[in-house]
Scaffold this active site. Sequence first.
Site, PDB file in Angstrom:
ATOM      1  N   HIS B 236      -1.735   7.369   0.115  1.00 13.83           N
ATOM      2  CA  HIS B 236      -0.920   6.361   0.795  1.00 13.83           C
ATOM      3  C   HIS B 236      -0.927   6.685   2.287  1.00 13.83           C
ATOM      4  CE1 HIS B 236       2.499   3.902   1.921  1.00 13.83           C
ATOM      5  NE2 HIS B 236       2.562   3.400   0.712  1.00 13.83           N
ATOM      6  N   ARG B 256       5.891  -1.875   7.019  1.00 15.68           N
ATOM      7  CA  ARG B 256       4.875  -2.697   7.680  1.00 15.68           C
ATOM      8  C   ARG B 256       5.025  -4.157   7.277  1.00 15.68           C
ATOM      9  NH1 ARG B 256       0.144   0.191   5.512  1.00 15.68           N
ATOM     10  NH2 ARG B 256       1.669   1.466   4.399  1.00 15.68           N
TER      11      ARG B 256
END
Lengths: 248, 607
Positions: B236, B256
């Site tokens: 990740h 995000r």
Amino acid sequence: MSSTSATFRIWRGEKGKGEFRDYKTPVSEGMVVLDAVHQIQADQANDLAVRWNCKAGKCGSCSAEVNGMPKLMCMTRLSDLPLDQPVTVQPMHTFPSIRDLVTDVSWNFRVKQEIKPFKPRQPDAPDGTWRMQQEDIERVQEFRKCIECFLCQDVCHVLRDHHKHDEFIGPRFLVHVAALEMHPLDTEDRIPELKKAHGVGYCNITKCCTKVCPEGITITDNAIIPLKERVVDRYYDPIKRLLGIGRK
Amino acid sequence: MTEYQTHEHDVLVIGAGGAGLRAAIEASAAGVSVGLICKSLLGKAHTVMAEGGVAAAMAHVDDRDNWKVHFSDTMRGGQYLNNWRMAELHAKEAPDRVRELEAWGAVFDRTKDGRILQRNFGGHRYPRLAHVGDRTGLEMIRTLQDHGIHQGIKVYMEHTVTKLFVEGGRIAGAFGYDRERGYLRVFKAKSVVVATGGVGRAYKITSNSWEYTGDGYALAYDAGADLMDMEFIQFHPTGMVWPPSVRGILVTEGVRGEGGVLRNKDGKRFMFDGIPENYKAQTADSEEEGWKYVQGDKNARRPPELLTRDHVARKIMGEVRDGRGSPHGGVFLDIAWIKSRLPNGAEHIKKKLPSMYHQFKQLADIDITEVPMEVGPTTHYTMGGVRVDGDTQMSTVPGLFAAGECAAGLHGANRLGGNSLSDLLVFGKRAGEHAAKFAREREAVAIDAGRVDAAARAALAPFDRGAAGGDAEGPYKIQYALQDLMQENVGIVRNEADIKKALDGIQGLKQRAGHAAAGGNRDYNPGWHTALDLPSLLTCAEAIAMCALERKESRGGHFREDHPDKDPAYAGFNLVVRKGLGGRPELRRETIAPLREDLKQVVEENK
Ligand SMILES: Cc1cc2nc3c(=O)[nH]c(=O)nc-3n(C[C@H](O)[C@H](O)[C@H](O)COP(=O)(O)OP(=O)(O)OC[C@H]3O[C@@H](n4cnc5c(N)ncnc54)[C@H](O)[C@@H]3O)c2cc1C
Ligand code: SF4
Ligand code: SF4
Ligand code: FES
């Protein structure tokens, strides 16, 4: 706080019999109590028993009493503790000891099983589901943040000092009942149990539970008091009783 | 003979995360008796940590979404190594599985018209992730748990399975121990579902907890099942990097999705450089367009921060390598900047990302509404796993099923965020249904007493070694050595020499694990537990390294600096590891069945 060390006074023992033992271990920036316990486990005491999973305050596994305060070990930073004295770490007091920092919390799982589950009304939207507005679910969402760390159960004097485990479900499960009762879709009635089997009356609103909740749930004001009011409305409000209203 | 207790069920489910719980609920609904085993307390499995959301093409926020788009997104993300049947079923069934959770009491965030709200996530064309702030996993596992405890399922909490029994070519049950008291137990069952999650603990920097030692993979492998796609580990892009004690803890992609941007130490948004060809058409070409996208403008394309995880992770590695990283070896993730666009920005961040706010405040003394976070890649998810039939989730061993992160296929070479929680629901249900069917149609088979005895002796061996002294060694050092070895040599950026070094190292660690010893007694003894986890970790590490060596190209989660490009020659098969003669792992290539015509068209239409 670089390259110093600190002493951890950890309770070691089984089934309630044991003693505090001191372990000295290096501490570095940003460390939490759980890191120190793990370091001691890896280097000095391989069999030191401790529960943990997420290390980020999300799973509610690592509950213990640090310097006498009920805490998640993974969210308790060493920089917030006085390290010139030993840091005491001991298991939760309210539940039977298994070993070292691990307690038998199975009672909590049995209590939950006794609470009537969610029972939604028939779907009423054209697509076979429901509509709910954000503002109508906000208070339930607060309760559903609970990570089942059982720290509130640990501090509640009704359980901790008076051992009413058979008569009182404790703040965690009052929060659970509140989440069900205030769920916009739920149709079940849990008020009779709240009064009797769940023992909501034992709570005398000391708010100790709210103070320790790592999720910041306002247990007493938002969950317990409204539940108490529902019980009062149902059983002690003569007019409503006469008319047979007061169901939600 | 060592003492043990015997329990009998039609279906035994190993693992109580989302997949295991969903399987147990389904099997129980089919009217068979179900046992459910987990290493931790109920409700503490990995699923509880999932943050961002569960992907399902319900089209509540953007009505252009449907299963075909979701299917195509999943295949593109997986670089077409996916089991396309699973990708099809997943895309079609996820919406119903999510709605079912609502009927069981889950309370998802809402749209203005009162339906389940959906958010943007990397690789998903439209806002698709149903969520509850950034604690979606908690909502999911608690809903399944609270529903499940009323379905007559027998739960064995804090139990670890160490062995599966196969008799006459069929699964017959499992062996395990109780962590609290160290009791040994035999579980007889007509079918078994492994839903044990991934193997993140094989790496040093990871978002995974102690439980993820790859037990399910190793158990299934030992029982004769195939492991597939093990080279594909998802790193990740955004884990915490500072302070050291929290390194690896996840920072949700939701940051995000809500408008967070990545910058290097010079303040540059480096993600706009080097956008992969196959995503160019779908990616914003200005900061303005990216912002419009996260604000829900349907005509805008997504910002490059929301490209697939493998790409973002490698871009971050590149910035750090070239000296443009943050002070502690990461890059900056900035969500505070949205305050310049939103009047109530700080409040919005706290509302949408409460646990991230909390996590940084408490663990790093950072207020994310004021300053950027420092982030870097962390080992996160295992795309590979037990090879299963797409419809039934049965492995190649009759009666042995796998679901969730433990199974391979749905995600191919790279998983899209949010596709795991939906995977658990869709295939947990299917595994439960088919395990129950399998059990109902058969009689139980007896487990050979000699095998039980051998399993019991193996479980207690660490104590004998501890008592004998000699080469005995504590288990933690061995585990740390493996984590360092894998992190350094089979991590985000790989090459042949390093992988070979890892394979050699693993052989040495196997020797050491054979001497791993435990002191003390059997009551809640983590030293003993860790010693028993080592063989699983090593089996998985070896499979990962073998596949990583064999795939001489870069694709999805697997990046070889000595073969940095995708190679069409590797596009047509999955790598499969099976226990061969003499107990040594054997590697082979399994050709991927050609995509069904109608699905091929779906992919074309959604290019
Ligand atoms: C921090 C974090 C955030 C994430 N966020 C998202 C997200 O937003 N969206 C998304 O889709 N995915 C997300 N993921 C991924 C997703 O959470 C996992 O892939 C998923 O929860 C795995 O579920 P599972 O049911 O397969 O297994 P798990 O939930 O991992 O459960 C495994 C179970 O198996 C048990 N077990 C293991 N070994 C044994 C054994 N030997 N004997 C008995 N029991 C055993 C464990 O005790 C546990 O109960 C996230 C993951 C992490 C770590
Ligand atoms: S407020 Fe009630 S439930 Fe909470 S600690 Fe006090 S008595 Fe216990
Ligand atoms: S209400 Fe708070 S303190 Fe109590 S169990 Fe839940 S999270 Fe823990
Ligand atoms: S380890 Fe999960 S809350 Fe501390």
